[in-house]
Structures are given as structure tokens and as C-alpha cells.
Design an enzyme around this catalytic site. Structure first.
Site, short mmCIF file in Angstrom:
data_model
loop_
_atom_site.label_atom_id
_atom_site.label_comp_id
_atom_site.label_asym_id
_atom_site.label_seq_id
_atom_site.Cartn_x
_atom_site.Cartn_y
_atom_site.Cartn_z
N TYR A 17 -53.24 -58.63 40.38
CA TYR A 17 -52.83 -57.48 41.20
C TYR A 17 -54.06 -56.71 41.68
CZ TYR A 17 -50.73 -52.89 42.24
OH TYR A 17 -50.36 -51.71 42.83
N LYS A 69 -55.60 -56.23 45.62
CA LYS A 69 -55.75 -54.91 46.25
C LYS A 69 -57.23 -54.58 46.49
CE LYS A 69 -51.40 -53.37 46.40
NZ LYS A 69 -50.71 -52.95 47.62
P1 NAP Z 1 -41.20 -51.00 45.07
O1 NAP Z 1 -40.42 -49.82 44.59
O2 NAP Z 1 -41.20 -52.22 44.23
O3 NAP Z 1 -40.75 -51.39 46.56
C1 NAP Z 1 -41.39 -52.49 47.14
C2 NAP Z 1 -41.11 -52.55 48.63
O4 NAP Z 1 -41.80 -53.70 49.14
C3 NAP Z 1 -39.64 -52.69 48.94
O5 NAP Z 1 -39.33 -52.01 50.12
C4 NAP Z 1 -39.51 -54.20 49.15
O6 NAP Z 1 -38.53 -54.50 50.12
C5 NAP Z 1 -40.86 -54.58 49.74
N1 NAP Z 1 -41.17 -55.97 49.43
C6 NAP Z 1 -41.37 -56.54 48.23
N2 NAP Z 1 -41.56 -57.86 48.37
C7 NAP Z 1 -41.47 -58.14 49.70
C8 NAP Z 1 -41.57 -59.32 50.49
N3 NAP Z 1 -41.78 -60.52 49.93
N4 NAP Z 1 -41.43 -59.22 51.82
C9 NAP Z 1 -41.18 -58.03 52.38
N5 NAP Z 1 -41.08 -56.88 51.71
C10 NAP Z 1 -41.22 -56.93 50.38
O7 NAP Z 1 -42.74 -50.64 45.30
P2 NAP Z 1 -43.55 -49.27 45.13
O8 NAP Z 1 -43.71 -49.01 43.68
O9 NAP Z 1 -42.98 -48.23 46.02
O10 NAP Z 1 -44.99 -49.74 45.66
C11 NAP Z 1 -45.32 -49.67 47.03
C12 NAP Z 1 -46.80 -49.98 47.19
O11 NAP Z 1 -47.57 -49.05 46.43
C13 NAP Z 1 -47.21 -51.37 46.70
O12 NAP Z 1 -48.16 -51.92 47.56
C14 NAP Z 1 -47.82 -51.10 45.33
O13 NAP Z 1 -48.77 -52.07 44.97
C15 NAP Z 1 -48.46 -49.75 45.58
N6 NAP Z 1 -48.64 -48.96 44.35
C16 NAP Z 1 -47.55 -48.56 43.62
C17 NAP Z 1 -47.75 -47.82 42.46
C18 NAP Z 1 -46.60 -47.35 41.61
O14 NAP Z 1 -46.84 -46.91 40.48
N7 NAP Z 1 -45.35 -47.41 42.09
C19 NAP Z 1 -49.06 -47.49 42.05
C20 NAP Z 1 -50.14 -47.94 42.81
C21 NAP Z 1 -49.91 -48.66 43.97
P3 NAP Z 1 -37.12 -55.20 49.76
O15 NAP Z 1 -36.71 -54.67 48.42
O16 NAP Z 1 -36.23 -54.78 50.88
O17 NAP Z 1 -37.41 -56.63 49.75
#
Ligand code: NAP
Length: 245
Positions: free
Chosen positions: A150, A154
Site C-alpha cells: 500500500y 502511494k
Molecule cells: P473506502 O471507504 O474504502 O471507499 C473506497 C472508494 O473507492 C469507494 O467509493 C469505492 O467505490 C472506490 N473503489 C474501490 N475499488 C475500486 C475499483 N476497483 N474501481 C473503482 N472504484 C473503486 O475508502 P476511503 O477510506 O474513503 O479511502 C479513500 C482514499 O483515501 C484511498 O485512496 C485511501 O488509500 C486514502 N486514505 C484513506 C485513509 C483512511 O484512513 N480512510 C487514510 C489514508 C489514505 P465502490 O464501493 O463503488 O466500488
């Protein structure tokens, strides 16, 4: 309404950070292309945006499939703002990671943003303005056991962000990174709560962020309010421990 007349594509806007970014961009006046795979949740986000007086459309695409990424770019058309937010995160020791999972991290977290920038940034450059925000993670800067694939996917995105900033600065296109710390989303809700809190405990604030707190930074960088900022990395991560003491 600083973004009225602008179109913004937010990937992964059917849930979590992306959903709130889409809502906040719409509140600023942008027409939002809500992307994801889940059509039902996509329709709900579009309705939520319309309910606050905004405009949006949903486009379904699997970003693990390069052809689908290109189709998304074609359908989205002339976008002024691109937020590369969709991503996955699996935390496992290297020995337990499969080659397929490696490919999925790279395809979704690195290659899909690359293909979208390749497809959409030239149009922004031609029109003389654009803003791209790539969502990374604090994990890319803090080497931690079990985060390898991961963090590497990134870290590559962060490197590309700086390359794109250099490539497109002369054309009025800004490219920046937001690196969130642990944030409450459907993705992290699926994790063991103790693990998520343990990550939060490594920050100076020792708490998990709400997605709204991350979205504020994304929308700022996407907007003209950040007109002299490109190639920057904005950590929205509750502070490194050295800051909090
Ligand atoms: P999340 O709740 O898991 O939501 C993920 C989103 O990405 C959903 O809208 C999902 O769409 C979409 N997605 C996943 N796989 C996909 C695919 N194969 N094709 C198209 N769309 C896809 O994620 P999140 O926690 O909000 O994270 C969002 C971003 O922030 C990510 O890049 C993550 O690495 C980054 N981030 C998150 C955190 C954290 O703690 N949450 C911390 C640091 C960075 P569907 O469900 O409609 O498929």
C-alpha cells in the site's frame, strides 16, 4: 460558490473520503462527476448533492481495468478538477501478500491515476487551467511493518504528483497531494477498531479523523484559493508525534 462553471471528477465518490469531497465540491458550485462501482450508492450521492442545490452525474467504472479507466475519462470529458481518490489498502506481512493483490494495489492506487492524468491533463492544459489532487496516505512517509504494498503504491503516486506538477505548471494546471492519516470511512470501518486506534495513537492528536476534515484540504487545493500551490504534499494526519510531544 468559487467553483461555479467548473466540472470535477472525483474517483471513489460512492463512499468515504471521496463521497464527502464530492459533496463539498458541489457545495462550492462545481458540477460533480461521481465515480465508483456501486450504482446504487452512486445514485444516492447524486441525490444528496441535488438535495443541497448542486448538480452531479454518476459514472460507473472499475479502475482496476485500464480500458474502463479510459472509458471513464471519455465520459467525464472536459473536467477542470480531477480528484484521484479511489484506492484500496490491505495490511499484511510481505510473505502473506499475493502477486494478484500487489497488482491490484498498483492498478488502483498508481496506474489508474496515471491513466486519468494522461487522458485529462492535456485538455486542462489546452484550456489553460486545471487542478488535480491525488490522495496518498501518511503510511507512504512512515515505513511500518505490514504496509509495504500500500505504502509503495502511494509513494509512487506522490512521486508522479511532483513530476506532473513540473510538466503542467506552465499550462496553468496545478497538481498536489493530500496525505490523510487514519480516517473514519466504510473502508476503515471494516478494519479491526483496535488496529485503527493504534494507528491514530501514532499521531500527535491521537484520534481518528472524520472524512470532512480531509475533504476540506482537498477542496482547498482543488480551488483557485490555492492558486500558487503546486507539487505540494499536505498532510491531514493529526500531526506527527514530534509535533505533539
Ligand atoms: P473506502 O471507504 O474504502 O471507499 C473506497 C472508494 O473507492 C469507494 O467509493 C469505492 O467505490 C472506490 N473503489 C474501490 N475499488 C475500486 C475499483 N476497483 N474501481 C473503482 N472504484 C473503486 O475508502 P476511503 O477510506 O474513503 O479511502 C479513500 C482514499 O483515501 C484511498 O485512496 C485511501 O488509500 C486514502 N486514505 C484513506 C485513509 C483512511 O484512513 N480512510 C487514510 C489514508 C489514505 P465502490 O464501493 O463503488 O466500488
Amino acid at each position: 460558490m468559487g467553483m461555479s462553471g467548473r466540472t470535477a471528477l472525483v474517483t471513489g465518490a460512492t463512499a468515504g473520503i471521496g463521497r464527502v469531497v464530492a459533496m463539498q465540491l458541489a457545495r462550492e458550485g462545481a458540477h460533480v462527476v461521481v465515480h465508483g462501482r456501486d450504482a446504487e450508492r452512486g445514485a444516492t450521492v447524486v441525490k444528496e448533492i441535488q438535495a443541497v442545490g448542486g448538480t452531479a452525474q454518476f459514472v460507473q467504472a472499475d479502475l482496476a481495468d485500464a480500458e474502463d479507466v479510459q472509458r471513464l475519462a471519455d465520459v467525464a470529458g472536459d473536467v477542470d478538477v480531477l480528484v484521484n481518490n479511489a484506492g484500496i489498502y490491505k495490511f499484511l506481512p510481505t510473505k502473506d501478500m499475493s502477486a494478484d493483490l500487489f497488482d491490484l494495489h498498483m492498478d488502483l492506487n498508481t496506474k489508474a491515476p496515471y491513466l486519468l492524468v494522461r487522458a485529462l491533463a492535456p485538455g486542462m492544459a489546452e484550456r489553460g487551467h486545471g487542478s488535480i489532487v491525488n490522495i496518498s496516505t501518511l503510511a507512504a512517509a512512515v515505513p511500518t511493518a505490514g504496509t509495504g504494498m500500500y505504502a509503495a503504491s502511494k509513494a509512487a503516486l506522490e512521486q508522479l504528483t511532483q513530476v506532473w506538477a513540473a510538466e503542467y505548471a506552465k499550462d496553468g494546471v496545478r497538481v498536489n497531494t493530500v496525505a490523510p492519516g487514519p480516517t473514519r470511512t466504510p473502508g476503515t470501518d471494516a478494519m479491526d477498531p483496535a488496529t485503527l486506534q493504534a494507528v491514530a495513537d501514532t499521531t500527535a492528536m491521537r484520534r481518528i479523523a472524520e472524512p470532512e476534515e480531509v475533504a476540506e484540504a482537498v477542496v482547498f487545493l482543488a480551488s483557485d484559493r490555492a492558486s500558487y500551490i503546486t507539487g505540494a504534499l499536505l498532510e491531514v494526519a493529526g500531526g506527527r508525534p514530534a509535533i505533539g510531544g
